[in-house]
Write a protein that holds these residues in place. Structure first.
Motif, PDB file in Angstrom:
ATOM      1  N   ARG A 220      -2.347 -57.035 -21.350  1.00 39.77           N
ATOM      2  CA  ARG A 220      -1.806 -55.675 -21.378  1.00 39.77           C
ATOM      3  C   ARG A 220      -1.587 -55.086 -19.997  1.00 39.77           C
ATOM      4  N   SER A 221      -1.983 -55.823 -18.961  1.00 39.48           N
ATOM      5  CA  SER A 221      -1.776 -55.297 -17.609  1.00 39.48           C
ATOM      6  C   SER A 221      -0.291 -55.179 -17.285  1.00 39.48           C
ATOM      7  N   ARG A 222       0.561 -55.869 -18.081  1.00 37.90           N
ATOM      8  CA  ARG A 222       2.002 -55.783 -17.830  1.00 37.90           C
ATOM      9  C   ARG A 222       2.660 -54.650 -18.609  1.00 37.90           C
ATOM     10  N   ARG A 223       1.849 -53.931 -19.361  1.00 40.28           N
ATOM     11  CA  ARG A 223       2.385 -52.832 -20.161  1.00 40.28           C
ATOM     12  C   ARG A 223       2.914 -51.714 -19.254  1.00 40.28           C
ATOM     13  N   GLY A 224       4.069 -51.165 -19.643  1.00 42.04           N
ATOM     14  CA  GLY A 224       4.641 -50.091 -18.856  1.00 42.04           C
ATOM     15  C   GLY A 224       3.991 -48.756 -19.151  1.00 42.04           C
ATOM     16  N   PHE A 225       4.422 -47.752 -18.405  1.00 36.10           N
ATOM     17  CA  PHE A 225       3.913 -46.397 -18.569  1.00 36.10           C
ATOM     18  C   PHE A 225       4.773 -45.705 -19.626  1.00 36.10           C
ATOM     19  N   ASP A 226       4.202 -45.486 -20.815  1.00 38.91           N
ATOM     20  CA  ASP A 226       4.978 -44.825 -21.860  1.00 38.91           C
ATOM     21  C   ASP A 226       4.976 -43.309 -21.637  1.00 38.91           C
ATOM     22  N   HIS A 227       5.674 -42.603 -22.512  1.00 44.34           N
ATOM     23  CA  HIS A 227       5.861 -41.153 -22.346  1.00 44.34           C
ATOM     24  C   HIS A 227       4.535 -40.406 -22.307  1.00 44.34           C
ATOM     25  N   GLN A 228       3.606 -40.760 -23.209  1.00 46.60           N
ATOM     26  CA  GLN A 228       2.329 -40.063 -23.260  1.00 46.60           C
ATOM     27  C   GLN A 228       1.508 -40.291 -21.993  1.00 46.60           C
ATOM     28  N   VAL A 229       1.547 -41.523 -21.492  1.00 48.24           N
ATOM     29  CA  VAL A 229       0.815 -41.838 -20.262  1.00 48.24           C
ATOM     30  C   VAL A 229       1.382 -41.044 -19.087  1.00 48.24           C
ATOM     31  N   VAL A 230       2.712 -41.000 -18.992  1.00 43.16           N
ATOM     32  CA  VAL A 230       3.350 -40.277 -17.880  1.00 43.16           C
ATOM     33  C   VAL A 230       3.023 -38.782 -17.956  1.00 43.16           C
ATOM     34  N   LYS A 231       3.091 -38.222 -19.166  1.00 46.70           N
ATOM     35  CA  LYS A 231       2.794 -36.798 -19.319  1.00 46.70           C
ATOM     36  C   LYS A 231       1.351 -36.487 -18.917  1.00 46.70           C
ATOM     37  N   THR A 232       0.425 -37.320 -19.359  1.00 50.71           N
ATOM     38  CA  THR A 232      -0.975 -37.109 -19.008  1.00 50.71           C
ATOM     39  C   THR A 232      -1.193 -37.294 -17.515  1.00 50.71           C
ATOM     40  N   LEU A 233      -0.499 -38.269 -16.925  1.00 54.93           N
ATOM     41  CA  LEU A 233      -0.623 -38.518 -15.491  1.00 54.93           C
ATOM     42  C   LEU A 233      -0.128 -37.328 -14.678  1.00 54.93           C
ATOM     43  N   ILE A 234       0.959 -36.716 -15.120  1.00 54.81           N
ATOM     44  CA  ILE A 234       1.451 -35.504 -14.447  1.00 54.81           C
ATOM     45  C   ILE A 234       0.381 -34.414 -14.504  1.00 54.81           C
ATOM     46  N   GLY A 235      -0.284 -34.310 -15.659  1.00 53.32           N
ATOM     47  CA  GLY A 235      -1.330 -33.310 -15.799  1.00 53.32           C
ATOM     48  C   GLY A 235      -2.527 -33.581 -14.904  1.00 53.32           C
ATOM     49  N   THR A 236      -3.021 -34.832 -14.871  1.00 52.43           N
ATOM     50  CA  THR A 236      -4.198 -35.140 -14.052  1.00 52.43           C
ATOM     51  C   THR A 236      -3.890 -35.032 -12.563  1.00 52.43           C
ATOM     52  N   ALA A 237      -2.728 -35.573 -12.138  1.00 50.38           N
ATOM     53  CA  ALA A 237      -2.352 -35.490 -10.726  1.00 50.38           C
ATOM     54  C   ALA A 237      -2.042 -34.050 -10.324  1.00 50.38           C
ATOM     55  N   GLY A 238      -1.393 -33.302 -11.238  1.00 47.97           N
ATOM     56  CA  GLY A 238      -1.060 -31.909 -10.940  1.00 47.97           C
ATOM     57  C   GLY A 238      -2.293 -31.040 -10.780  1.00 47.97           C
ATOM     58  N   CYS A 239      -3.270 -31.220 -11.657  1.00 50.74           N
ATOM     59  CA  CYS A 239      -4.519 -30.455 -11.541  1.00 50.74           C
ATOM     60  C   CYS A 239      -5.243 -30.780 -10.253  1.00 50.74           C
ATOM     61  N   TRP A 240      -5.271 -32.069  -9.895  1.00 50.86           N
ATOM     62  CA  TRP A 240      -5.962 -32.475  -8.673  1.00 50.86           C
ATOM     63  C   TRP A 240      -5.245 -31.927  -7.446  1.00 50.86           C
ATOM     64  N   PHE A 241      -3.897 -31.929  -7.469  1.00 52.58           N
ATOM     65  CA  PHE A 241      -3.109 -31.357  -6.379  1.00 52.58           C
ATOM     66  C   PHE A 241      -3.450 -29.877  -6.187  1.00 52.58           C
ATOM     67  N   LEU A 242      -3.447 -29.126  -7.276  1.00 53.47           N
ATOM     68  CA  LEU A 242      -3.686 -27.685  -7.186  1.00 53.47           C
ATOM     69  C   LEU A 242      -5.131 -27.391  -6.780  1.00 53.47           C
ATOM     70  N   TYR A 243      -6.074 -28.200  -7.261  1.00 52.91           N
ATOM     71  CA  TYR A 243      -7.470 -27.989  -6.876  1.00 52.91           C
ATOM     72  C   TYR A 243      -7.664 -28.219  -5.374  1.00 52.91           C
ATOM     73  N   ASP A 244      -7.164 -29.345  -4.869  1.00 56.92           N
ATOM     74  CA  ASP A 244      -7.352 -29.629  -3.445  1.00 56.92           C
ATOM     75  C   ASP A 244      -6.576 -28.647  -2.572  1.00 56.92           C
ATOM     76  N   LEU A 245      -5.434 -28.164  -3.044  1.00 59.27           N
ATOM     77  CA  LEU A 245      -4.689 -27.132  -2.317  1.00 59.27           C
ATOM     78  C   LEU A 245      -5.544 -25.882  -2.160  1.00 59.27           C
ATOM     79  N   ALA A 246      -6.181 -25.450  -3.250  1.00 63.69           N
ATOM     80  CA  ALA A 246      -7.052 -24.275  -3.181  1.00 63.69           C
ATOM     81  C   ALA A 246      -8.293 -24.555  -2.345  1.00 63.69           C
ATOM     82  N   PHE A 247      -8.853 -25.750  -2.498  1.00 69.73           N
ATOM     83  CA  PHE A 247     -10.087 -26.090  -1.783  1.00 69.73           C
ATOM     84  C   PHE A 247      -9.885 -26.042  -0.269  1.00 69.73           C
ATOM     85  N   TYR A 248      -8.793 -26.627   0.210  1.00 70.71           N
ATOM     86  CA  TYR A 248      -8.600 -26.692   1.661  1.00 70.71           C
ATOM     87  C   TYR A 248      -8.175 -25.357   2.252  1.00 70.71           C
ATOM     88  N   GLY A 249      -7.714 -24.429   1.418  1.00 73.16           N
ATOM     89  CA  GLY A 249      -7.498 -23.084   1.925  1.00 73.16           C
ATOM     90  C   GLY A 249      -8.793 -22.418   2.326  1.00 73.16           C
TER      91      GLY A 249
END
Length: 444
Positions: A220-249
């Motif tokens: 399964r390591s060759r499995r692509g990123f389906d729609h649900q995975v991409v949507k969740t990834l945007i959420g996890t990366a987006g939250c981390w981006f916004l948290y670190d943006l606030a933290f470093y301020g």
């Protein structure tokens, strides 16, 4: 559901400790190198190019490590990838300790070491998280297992300042001598290799989880990123981006608050707070220790709240605390004690909520075959936020907006973080839905 085994959290826990020790030891070591008080002149004057590029080298290295080692964890395996990233960490800690020659040579060696160290500790992020999650077969306990390992990052933040205090106290001579700061800064760097080396040795007796091995066997390591995975990834990366943006301020206005209060220094007639290196280390240790209760509280409530609510509630509380501090700064500029109380509240909340949620969730909500890669992508989003924060907040604080402007931007950033958490992170990792998702990914 079959199996309730838990593997030791030793490697992820000590790995997380190593991440923050090595991230924070550089500032203490650089202070020793450039401090003019002990000898009456700096041991080695830091060139401007070093001030400009060395912090950036750590961020660049960390992003490369998160992306590269995260992917390596899904292809080569968690254990072997961890051995590679820990080797980079050991090298990155030892190389600056062996720096010699002119000031330019020494700071150039430090820069190289910090770049390699960034790759190493950046890789520890995804690998320690997924290893901790997969080391617990009880799906309902996975999040708590990861959270417990992550707690040791808060201890790692405090440790280099305690080590600096010990070195500044124990290593001395009857009269000021250059060998004293030379030995102090080298030991401070070199000791960062100890936890990484300890974990590296332990990793040779470790093995990849049955869950990951089964995914690899099924190809399964060759499995692509389906729609649900991409949507969740945007959420996890987006939250981390916004948290670190606030933290470093927060790093922008922290020196101003500490200068006003002069907790450990001596107030000069000019109003400036003068501190020795030992006093600066005590102050840094005090501020760092404020984060430990927040991290501990997050671990204690995480299994009841779940990552989605932990992120959402944490961002909301942070936005309120930033707004209160902005109002206090604007309406009562001389109320330094109140500023410090609100600063303590901000520090506690920065170590609660999204600090834990952003780290834990990517280790749970992705299929095992791409879990390490997805965690690396999510944490890279955080480092991008850190870079943006360091670039934008300093000019804003120097503009007519001042520190209140920084605080209001942080407030809005945290509101956006709460929105992204509620809209993009669909599964609480203690809910039946998340338990089912984890079990399906594991083939239970």
């Amino acid at each position: 559901m079959v199996g309730r085994r838990k593997e030791s959290n030793f490697i992820p826990s000590v790995g997380n400790f190593s991440v923050q020790y090595n991230f924070n030891s550089a500032s203490a070591a650089a202070s020793i190198l450039s401090d003019p008080q002990y000898l009456g002149y700096p041991l080695h004057v830091e060139p401007q190019w070093s001030k400009d590029f060395t912090p950036a080298a750590v961020f660049v290295g960390a992003m490369l490590g998160m992306l590269g080692m995260g992917r390596l964890g899904d292809t080569l395996g968690r254990t072997r990838a961890m051995q590679v990233t820990l080797s980079f960490t050991v090298l990155g800690a030892v190389i600056p300790a062996l720096a010699f020659g002119s000031s330019g040579s020494i700071y150039g060696t430090v820069l190289l070491g910090r770049l390699l160290l960034g790759v190493g500790v950046g890789g520890i992020y995804p690998l320690s998280a997924v290893s901790s999650a997969e080391g617990c077969e009880d799906a309902s306990e996975k999040g708590k297992h990861v959270a417990q390992a992550f707690f040791f990052q808060s201890v790692g933040v405090l440790a280099p300042y305690l080590v600096a205090m010990l070195l500044l106290t124990v290593i001395s001579s009857p009269s000021p001598a250059p060998w004293v700061p030379e030995l102090q800064f080298r030991l401070l760097f070199a000791l960062g290799a100890a936890p990484a080396l300890l974990v590296l040795v332990a990793s040779f007796s470790a093995h990849d989880s049955e869950e990951f091995a089964a995914e690899q066997h099924r190809g399964r390591s060759r499995r692509g990123f389906d729609h649900q995975v991409v949507k969740t990834l945007i959420g996890t990366a987006g939250c981390w981006f916004l948290y670190d943006l606030a933290f470093y301020g927060t790093t922008i206005f922290t020196p101003t608050i500490l200068e006003r209060l002069c907790i450990t220094g001596d107030r000069l007639p000019s109003g400036h707070c003068e501190q020795t290196l030992l006093q600066t280390s005590r102050q840094s240790a005090l501020i760092s220790a404020m984060g430990i209760p927040g991290s501990l509280l997050a671990v204690l409530v995480a299994d009841r709240l779940g990552c989605k609510r932990l992120n959402s509630y944490g961002f909301i509380l942070l936005s309120v605390s930033f707004a209160l501090l902005a109002l206090a700064w604007h309406l009562a500029p001389d109320a330094h004690a109140w500023h410090f109380v609100l600063f303590c509240l901000v520090t506690l909340l920065l170590n609660w909520g999204p600090n834990l949620g952003t780290y834990v969730l990517p280790a749970l909500c992705f299929p095992a075959a791409i879990r390490s890669t997805c965690h690396g992508l999510s944490s890279t989003g955080g480092k991008v936020g850190a870079v943006v924060g360091t670039l934008i907040f300093d000019p804003i604080s120097e503009s007519s907006m001042g520190i209140p402007g920084v605080l209001w931007i942080q407030c809005v950033t945290c509101v956006l973080g709460a929105v992204v958490s509620m809209a993009m992170l669909k599964h609480d990792w203690d809910s039946p839905e998340m338990v089912g998702l984890i079990e399906d990914a594991a083939g239970v």
